[in-house]
Design a protein around this motif. Structure first.
Motif, PDB file in Angstrom:
ATOM      1  N   SER A   1      -2.534  -3.866  -4.449  1.00  0.00           N
ATOM      2  CA  SER A   1      -1.231  -3.974  -3.792  1.00  0.00           C
ATOM      3  C   SER A   1      -0.436  -5.125  -4.395  1.00  0.00           C
ATOM      4  O   SER A   1      -0.997  -6.101  -4.884  1.00  0.00           O
ATOM      5  CB  SER A   1      -1.391  -4.241  -2.287  1.00  0.00           C
ATOM      6  OG  SER A   1      -0.148  -4.620  -1.709  1.00  0.00           O
TER       7      SER A   1
ATOM      8  N   GLY B   1       4.059  -1.280  -4.864  1.00  0.00           N
ATOM      9  CA  GLY B   1       5.006  -2.019  -4.047  1.00  0.00           C
ATOM     10  C   GLY B   1       5.167  -1.283  -2.727  1.00  0.00           C
ATOM     11  O   GLY B   1       4.332  -0.444  -2.369  1.00  0.00           O
TER      12      GLY B   1
ATOM     13  N   ASN C   1       3.752  -1.644  10.132  1.00  0.00           N
ATOM     14  CA  ASN C   1       4.170  -3.055  10.236  1.00  0.00           C
ATOM     15  C   ASN C   1       5.635  -3.264   9.878  1.00  0.00           C
ATOM     16  O   ASN C   1       6.148  -4.370  10.022  1.00  0.00           O
ATOM     17  CB  ASN C   1       3.311  -3.909   9.280  1.00  0.00           C
ATOM     18  CG  ASN C   1       1.842  -3.799   9.601  1.00  0.00           C
ATOM     19  OD1 ASN C   1       1.424  -4.080  10.712  1.00  0.00           O
ATOM     20  ND2 ASN C   1       1.060  -3.316   8.639  1.00  0.00           N
TER      21      ASN C   1
HETATM   22  C1  LIG Z   1       4.191  -3.535  -0.790  1.00  0.00           C
HETATM   23  C2  LIG Z   1       3.084  -4.403  -0.323  1.00  0.00           C
HETATM   24  C3  LIG Z   1       3.568  -5.853  -0.395  1.00  0.00           C
HETATM   25  C4  LIG Z   1       2.704  -4.108   1.112  1.00  0.00           C
HETATM   26  C5  LIG Z   1       3.653  -4.096   2.036  1.00  0.00           C
HETATM   27  C6  LIG Z   1       3.328  -3.865   3.379  1.00  0.00           C
HETATM   28  C7  LIG Z   1       2.139  -3.437   3.728  1.00  0.00           C
HETATM   29  C8  LIG Z   1       1.856  -3.144   5.138  1.00  0.00           C
HETATM   30  O1  LIG Z   1       1.180  -2.109   5.393  1.00  0.00           O
HETATM   31  O2  LIG Z   1       2.316  -3.925   5.985  1.00  0.00           O
HETATM   32  C9  LIG Z   1       1.112  -3.160   2.763  1.00  0.00           C
HETATM   33  O3  LIG Z   1       1.097  -1.749   2.549  1.00  0.00           O
HETATM   34  C10 LIG Z   1       1.300  -3.948   1.485  1.00  0.00           C
HETATM   35  O4  LIG Z   1       0.499  -3.345   0.509  1.00  0.00           O
END
Ligand SMILES: CC(C)C1=CC=C(C(=O)O)[C@@H](O)[C@H]1O
Ligand SMILES: NC(=O)c1ccc[n+]([C@@H]2O[C@H](COP(=O)([O-])OP(=O)(O)OC[C@H]3O[C@@H](n4cnc5c(N)ncnc54)[C@H](O)[C@@H]3O)[C@@H](O)[C@H]2O)c1
Length: 240
Positions: free
Chosen positions: A128, A171, A181
């Motif tokens: 991620s 991303g 979230n």
């Molecule tokens: C895109 C990454 C920084 C990311 C954003 C938010 C997430 C979440 O589920 O809150 C994650 O999927 C995480 O990989």
């Protein structure tokens, strides 16, 4: 095109489902693992297992490796619990390491003997963008950083076997996990979009396309790499 058989964890929704659809459409056989397997529209074999249960996962993998000759594994299942330093729940830390990491070791070790015997294999681990630093995601980022370390270590160990090991670091992508979230239109979403030069969320099939390439014959000289698929969000943040 040679038909391949791929094992995908977390296959029923989001990126894993998009990948399953894409691989099946290309003529490959997909075996998916997810908590619920009551979806007749799944484009392959969908098996119900709680991947946080070590013994249940071992049992399912033992059965599946007797039924299928896996050519590749995609470690896609992910788990996140937000928490600021000072408020990190140690159970969340243990759960993050258990669900993001342990199934990855179990699936690859189950499929490895067959891939070694055939001299061809593919492993793609989902990491991620958070590994570069995103607030409130310590435990998740630690686990996703470990996925990159798994990738580099396994790639070295398997470099002369015909088995490649790579990681994809997405991303923000429009999926259920992301939305748990980050509600549409929220301040959190605005913060994420501000990180992305393309100023949009990724689509699950855009991630699926990058994973499918790393699973392909054409990617045979790529191993140990982490590909950020993030609309440019890692530019200036990731080491060259
Ligand atoms: C895109 C990454 C920084 C990311 C954003 C938010 C997430 C979440 O589920 O809150 C994650 O999927 C995480 O990989
Ligand atoms: N969506 C994003 O913005 C984003 C960003 C970076 C990385 N990622 C990573 O990409 C991967 C896929 O994420 P997604 O957004 O498609 O997730 P998602 O929530 O849409 O899908 C997760 C899948 O995992 C399965 N799953 C979850 N817990 C399970 C368990 N205990 N046992 C069995 N199956 C379980 C779910 O059934 C589902 O099929 C994850 O590793 C995630 O960390 C996602």
């Amino acid at each position: 095109m040679q038909q391949r058989t791929f094992l995908i964890t977390g296959a029923s929704k989001g990126i894993g489902r998009a990948l399953s659809e894409r691989l099946a459409a290309a003529g490959h056989h997909v075996v998916g693992l997810a908590r619920r397997a009551d979806d007749p529209s799944f484009p392959g074999t969908l098996i119900s297992v709680d991947l946080s249960d070590r013994h249940a996962t071992d049992q399912v993998l033992t059965e599946l490796t007797q039924r299928f000759a896996f050519d590749g594994v995609v470690n896609n299942v992910g788990f996140i619990r937000l928490g600021k330093l000072g408020e990190i729940d140690l159970d969340d830390l243990e759960d993050a390491l258990a669900l993001n990491l342990r199934p990855a070791v179990q699936t690859v070790q189950a499929a490895l003997p067959g891939m070694r015997a055939r001299g061809w294999g593919r492993v793609v681990n989902l990491s991620s963008l958070v590994v570069l630093g995103v607030a409130e995601r310590s435990t998740y980022a630690a686990a996703k950083s470990a996925m990159i370390s798994f990738t580099r270590t396994w790639a070295l160990e398997l470099a002369r076997t015909g088995i490649t090991v790579n990681a994809i670091a997405p991303g923000p992508v429009e999926t259920e996990m992301f939305r748990e979230n980050t509600a549409a239109g929220s301040e959190a979403e605005k913060r994420f979009l501000a990180m992305v030069p393309m100023n949009r969320l990724g689509k699950p099939d855009e991630l699926a396309a990058s994973i499918a390439f790393l699973l392909s014959e054409e990617a045979s000289f790529i191993t140990g790499q982490t590909l950020f698929v993030d609309g440019g969000a890692s530019i200036g943040r990731a080491p060259l």
